[in-house]
Design a protein around this motif. Sequence first.
Motif, mmCIF file in Angstrom:
data_model
loop_
_atom_site.group_PDB
_atom_site.id
_atom_site.type_symbol
_atom_site.label_atom_id
_atom_site.label_comp_id
_atom_site.label_asym_id
_atom_site.label_seq_id
_atom_site.Cartn_x
_atom_site.Cartn_y
_atom_site.Cartn_z
ATOM 1 N N ALA A 47 36.283 77.038 59.705
ATOM 2 C CA ALA A 47 35.259 78.081 59.817
ATOM 3 C C ALA A 47 35.865 79.451 60.043
ATOM 4 N N ASP A 48 37.122 79.483 60.461
ATOM 5 C CA ASP A 48 37.750 80.752 60.799
ATOM 6 C C ASP A 48 39.267 80.574 60.742
ATOM 7 N N ALA A 49 39.955 81.593 60.239
ATOM 8 C CA ALA A 49 41.413 81.608 60.210
ATOM 9 C C ALA A 49 41.869 83.004 59.829
ATOM 10 N N PRO A 50 43.014 83.450 60.342
ATOM 11 C CA PRO A 50 43.571 84.728 59.879
ATOM 12 C C PRO A 50 43.918 84.628 58.400
ATOM 13 N N LEU A 51 43.634 85.670 57.648
ATOM 14 C CA LEU A 51 43.915 85.649 56.216
ATOM 15 C C LEU A 51 45.382 85.924 55.945
ATOM 16 N N THR A 52 45.963 85.088 55.106
ATOM 17 C CA THR A 52 47.341 85.262 54.655
ATOM 18 C C THR A 52 47.363 85.071 53.144
ATOM 19 N N PRO A 53 48.418 85.531 52.455
ATOM 20 C CA PRO A 53 48.480 85.341 50.998
ATOM 21 C C PRO A 53 48.523 83.877 50.575
ATOM 22 N N GLU A 54 48.851 82.977 51.496
ATOM 23 C CA GLU A 54 48.965 81.560 51.155
ATOM 24 C C GLU A 54 47.688 80.775 51.413
#
Length: 426
Positions: A47-54
């Motif tokens: 439901a939630d996570a820091p956005l990264t290119p991967e």
Amino acid sequence: MTGPIINSPCPIRRLGSDAGHHFFGYYNKTVWDRTGRYVLANRVPMADAPLTPELEAEVGFFDLAEQDRFHRAGTTRAWNWQMGCQLQWLDGLAGRQLVYNCRADNPDAVYPGYASVVHDADSGAQRMLPLPVYSVAPDSSFALCVNYSRLYITHETIGYAWTQAPEAMPNAPADDGIHCMDIATGQSRLAISYADLRDFHPVASMDKAIHWVSHIEISPDSSRFLFLHRWTERVKDETCFLHRLITANPDGSDMRLLEDSDHPLPQLADDFDPSAVGTYDYEKSEYQISHPLWCADGRIIVWGPHAGSIHYHRYTDAPGAPVEVIGRGILTENGHMSFSPVDARWLLSDTYPDPDTHERILFLYDTRDNVRHDIGSFYADPNLKKENRCDLHPRWSRDGQSVCIDSVHEHERQMYVLDVSGIVGA
């Protein structure tokens, strides 16, 4: 005269029942296909996570005729929590085709690392387009495209995660801006550059600022587009953003300035602490021009200031034309608004969370009778901040009988459909 606010709860159901979390993103396009059977969605395991290119999301659609079974069209690493991957139906093409943004190994592209995918929902066939899309014309002949790495630096909530240092991004380059890409061929040209925007009715606050665009929307007849031109000297503090509402032809010609909210910025003082600004303070600013959208008649609805006060305003696409206030005294705060696709009497919108209860109101406004129907209230987790929050972003069905939202009120990020036929058909 201020009209009443009526509590009018509508039947609601969650889409899908699998273990994933589902969301769509913005309010500015319908999730339903032309038949009303398929509903676009992104699926993620959290439901939630820091956005990264991967970080990867599944892209696809629910089949309402098969108990909401989710069909995966592909995966993408070019997305954010607010707007998803710009997933949208290509209504001007035959069959059921959709487009979404992705990352790509294309060092010679206009925007290296980004592209978009056209997917045929019936055959499964796919083809790649060389630029990531922002907004696709209703006739599907062209798309307007921007640099999502610039957006990640200037307005992180609507950009794609990037690792390059912010100082590597020029303030107002002449070789970047809004590109127009042909959907059939992938050919593109720069329609409006950031240098063009800085030089268009310039003001002093632009001189040292970095510039970008957002909320690009193409008119119903595909002949014009609108956008917000924004600039700031302090990208980490959204209350320092300055705004203009501009329209233009798809080739960039005939730019028209409809509104400018340039204003003093005491926040630029050296001792100002941007971390003291609340999650939704920016959205509730009395200066913000926000969430513009074309009406069916070619006019534009937007939340923003005009003539010294801020309201839901409706503009004609002509500088100096009369500006109409919608819902004076009853629509008093920013929201994600749109008119019913079949009956302009009905305006759909929402509110940002109440600072004490954290509830967001979803409502329909009857422009004929000046009545607001509050059709739902949804809890917003206060632990979700700017980049990962979950706005309702309400979206109409094509027949104007249903509304789809994203929400976290059940402690998951999911999509819900509300049946509003009892109100709009009454």
